[in-house]
Design a protein around this motif. Sequence first.
Motif, PDB file in Angstrom:
ATOM      1  N   MET A   1       0.950  -1.264  -0.130  1.00 23.15           N
ATOM      2  CA  MET A   1       0.073  -0.120   0.042  1.00 23.15           C
ATOM      3  C   MET A   1       0.921   1.078  -0.210  1.00 23.15           C
ATOM      4  SD  MET A   1      -3.100  -0.806   2.439  1.00 23.15           S
ATOM      5  CE  MET A   1      -3.803   1.009   2.547  1.00 23.15           C
ATOM      6  N   ALA A   2       0.657   2.078  -0.585  1.00 18.98           N
ATOM      7  CA  ALA A   2       1.382   3.372  -0.585  1.00 18.98           C
ATOM      8  C   ALA A   2       0.520   4.719  -1.040  1.00 18.98           C
ATOM      9  CB  ALA A   2       2.308   3.325  -1.971  1.00 18.98           C
ATOM     10  N   ASP A   3       0.686   5.610  -0.212  1.00 24.99           N
ATOM     11  CA  ASP A   3      -0.021   6.926  -0.176  1.00 24.99           C
ATOM     12  C   ASP A   3       0.754   7.975  -0.311  1.00 24.99           C
ATOM     13  OD1 ASP A   3      -2.484   8.692   0.342  1.00 24.99           O
ATOM     14  OD2 ASP A   3      -1.112   9.038   1.869  1.00 24.99           O
ATOM     15  N   LEU A   4       0.439   8.892  -1.024  1.00 24.74           N
ATOM     16  CA  LEU A   4       1.192  10.514  -0.915  1.00 24.74           C
ATOM     17  C   LEU A   4       0.099  11.554  -1.230  1.00 24.74           C
ATOM     18  CD1 LEU A   4       3.743  11.639  -0.253  1.00 24.74           C
ATOM     19  CD2 LEU A   4       4.067  12.211  -2.608  1.00 24.74           C
ATOM     20  N   SER A   5      -0.291  12.130   0.140  1.00 23.90           N
ATOM     21  CA  SER A   5      -1.424  13.285  -0.011  1.00 23.90           C
ATOM     22  C   SER A   5      -1.279  14.274   0.739  1.00 23.90           C
ATOM     23  CB  SER A   5      -2.816  12.456   0.689  1.00 23.90           C
ATOM     24  OG  SER A   5      -3.161  11.201  -0.249  1.00 23.90           O
ATOM     25  N   PHE A   6      -1.445  15.576   0.189  1.00 23.51           N
ATOM     26  CA  PHE A   6      -1.242  16.773   0.621  1.00 23.51           C
ATOM     27  C   PHE A   6      -2.253  17.640   0.283  1.00 23.51           C
ATOM     28  CE2 PHE A   6       3.375  15.425  -0.466  1.00 23.51           C
ATOM     29  CZ  PHE A   6       3.587  15.430   0.624  1.00 23.51           C
ATOM     30  N   ASN A   7      -2.894  18.386   1.144  1.00 23.00           N
ATOM     31  CA  ASN A   7      -4.059  19.610   0.687  1.00 23.00           C
ATOM     32  C   ASN A   7      -3.143  20.481  -0.142  1.00 23.00           C
ATOM     33  OD1 ASN A   7      -5.933  21.153   0.356  1.00 23.00           O
ATOM     34  ND2 ASN A   7      -6.458  21.352   2.931  1.00 23.00           N
ATOM     35  N   MET A   8      -3.467  20.692  -1.324  1.00 24.02           N
ATOM     36  CA  MET A   8      -2.892  21.666  -2.039  1.00 24.02           C
ATOM     37  C   MET A   8      -3.670  21.838  -3.520  1.00 24.02           C
ATOM     38  SD  MET A   8       0.622  19.534  -3.842  1.00 24.02           S
ATOM     39  CE  MET A   8       0.394  18.093  -4.715  1.00 24.02           C
ATOM     40  N   VAL A   9      -4.946  21.679  -3.254  1.00 22.46           N
ATOM     41  CA  VAL A   9      -5.905  21.809  -4.442  1.00 22.46           C
ATOM     42  C   VAL A   9      -5.979  23.166  -4.981  1.00 22.46           C
ATOM     43  CG1 VAL A   9      -8.124  22.221  -3.105  1.00 22.46           C
ATOM     44  CG2 VAL A   9      -7.947  20.408  -4.967  1.00 22.46           C
ATOM     45  N   TRP A  10      -5.610  24.103  -4.184  1.00 19.68           N
ATOM     46  CA  TRP A  10      -5.575  25.557  -4.449  1.00 19.68           C
ATOM     47  C   TRP A  10      -4.390  25.959  -5.578  1.00 19.68           C
ATOM     48  CZ3 TRP A  10      -0.791  27.244  -2.435  1.00 19.68           C
ATOM     49  CH2 TRP A  10      -0.399  26.461  -1.463  1.00 19.68           C
TER      50      TRP A  10
ATOM     51  N   ALA B   1      -5.167  15.371  -3.317  1.00 16.65           N
ATOM     52  CA  ALA B   1      -4.535  16.756  -3.552  1.00 16.65           C
ATOM     53  C   ALA B   1      -5.478  17.585  -2.409  1.00 16.65           C
ATOM     54  CB  ALA B   1      -4.587  17.234  -4.730  1.00 16.65           C
ATOM     55  N   SER B   2      -6.674  16.985  -1.843  1.00 12.08           N
ATOM     56  CA  SER B   2      -7.262  17.867  -1.162  1.00 12.08           C
ATOM     57  C   SER B   2      -7.265  17.357   0.336  1.00 12.08           C
ATOM     58  CB  SER B   2      -8.775  17.411  -1.565  1.00 12.08           C
ATOM     59  OG  SER B   2      -9.209  16.239  -1.509  1.00 12.08           O
ATOM     60  N   ALA B   3      -6.338  16.680   0.889  1.00 12.27           N
ATOM     61  CA  ALA B   3      -6.106  16.234   2.311  1.00 12.27           C
ATOM     62  C   ALA B   3      -4.770  15.939   2.591  1.00 12.27           C
ATOM     63  CB  ALA B   3      -7.222  14.958   2.665  1.00 12.27           C
ATOM     64  N   TYR B   4      -4.445  16.004   3.820  1.00 15.93           N
ATOM     65  CA  TYR B   4      -3.209  15.364   4.303  1.00 15.93           C
ATOM     66  C   TYR B   4      -3.333  13.747   4.440  1.00 15.93           C
ATOM     67  CZ  TYR B   4      -1.228  19.863   4.326  1.00 15.93           C
ATOM     68  OH  TYR B   4      -0.652  21.140   3.730  1.00 15.93           O
ATOM     69  N   GLY B   5      -2.540  13.057   3.956  1.00 14.62           N
ATOM     70  CA  GLY B   5      -2.733  11.505   4.241  1.00 14.62           C
ATOM     71  C   GLY B   5      -1.369  11.176   5.097  1.00 14.62           C
ATOM     72  N   PRO B   6      -1.083   9.760   5.267  1.00 14.73           N
ATOM     73  CA  PRO B   6      -0.004   9.272   6.143  1.00 14.73           C
ATOM     74  C   PRO B   6       1.372   9.212   5.319  1.00 14.73           C
ATOM     75  CG  PRO B   6      -1.664   7.613   5.521  1.00 14.73           C
ATOM     76  CD  PRO B   6      -2.215   8.786   5.037  1.00 14.73           C
TER      77      PRO B   6
END
Length: 337
Positions: free
Chosen positions: A153-162, A231-236
């Motif tokens: 499992m691999a996640d990369l998520s940052f809130n940067m939708v703006w 790109a709309s939330a912070y993930g692990p």
Amino acid sequence: MSMFNKKKVGILGTGDIARMMAKTLEGMRGVQCYAVASRTKEKAENFAKEFKIRNFYGSYEELCRDPKIDLIYVATPHSAHYDNVKLALESGKNVLCEKAFMLNEAQAKEMFDLADEKGLLLTEAMWTRFLPLAGKLKEILASNIIGEISMVMADLSFNMVWKQRIQDASLGGGALLDIGVYGLTFASMVLGEDITDIRSQAVLNEQGMDIQDIVTLKYRSGQMAVVTCSASAYGPCKGIIYGANGHIEVQDINNYSSITVYNNAGEKIGFYKREKQITGYEYEVQSAFHALEEGWKECPEMPHALSLKIMNIMDFVRNQTGVQFPQERIMDENTDN
């Protein structure tokens, strides 16, 4: 190395990622940031002043014509990579191009063919493949400490939708090419490329760009991977490897900060921490110059075939999720005629 034969890098672009590279080169030995180019002289000059870079150019053409430059680092949005890399190669320059390498596999193939034809080095700056901890992870997996691997499992998520580069179709926007590429790269490093099936879903914005994606991959070996990016939330921002006798967690799959090994009872049996680094970008630069010294036209950590494979997967995913860039519609219209 004496100060006279420092390797000279030219940075093409002056955005955030260009700043990271300028900062990296400042801290490196035997390498210098020799020049920077923007589309306006003023931007280039401000950037050069800030990082004490001797030469600055108000056009990419001037940078690519500078005879002293050994390597050009392309730090523009994905949508510009094709034109910028083409310009640099046609000017006889070796190129390190930021990820995602191109908008699609067709563009990537064309650029690798051009580099081969010109006898130049062209490498995708997929920096995670060059990190010392990536080498460490390969060793840990080879030691078989967690036994046979079934899943990743691999996640990369940052809130940067703006951010415009995420929102905007004409910039090659969306989460997949910007951050999803890291999860796909992580899965590829652990499980390889022999994929038999891919299923994907995405949430799109008004411009038709993916704001979050879930991609599931099935491999001929029976292994599976789930890659997520938002790109709309912070993930692990973790990579997790499931083995018959335990599991491994890699923190920050965009710049490995630690690797933790757990046995089947969930107890920690190994821990590896990132060594001191400038930014993490130094390893891809070292590798590019090592390749040039050896006369290689690609870096062993990120060969052309791997760049093409990841682009191919992202094309396939976008085909399923219906994400298309305006540049591709033009290509489609051209091939229809």
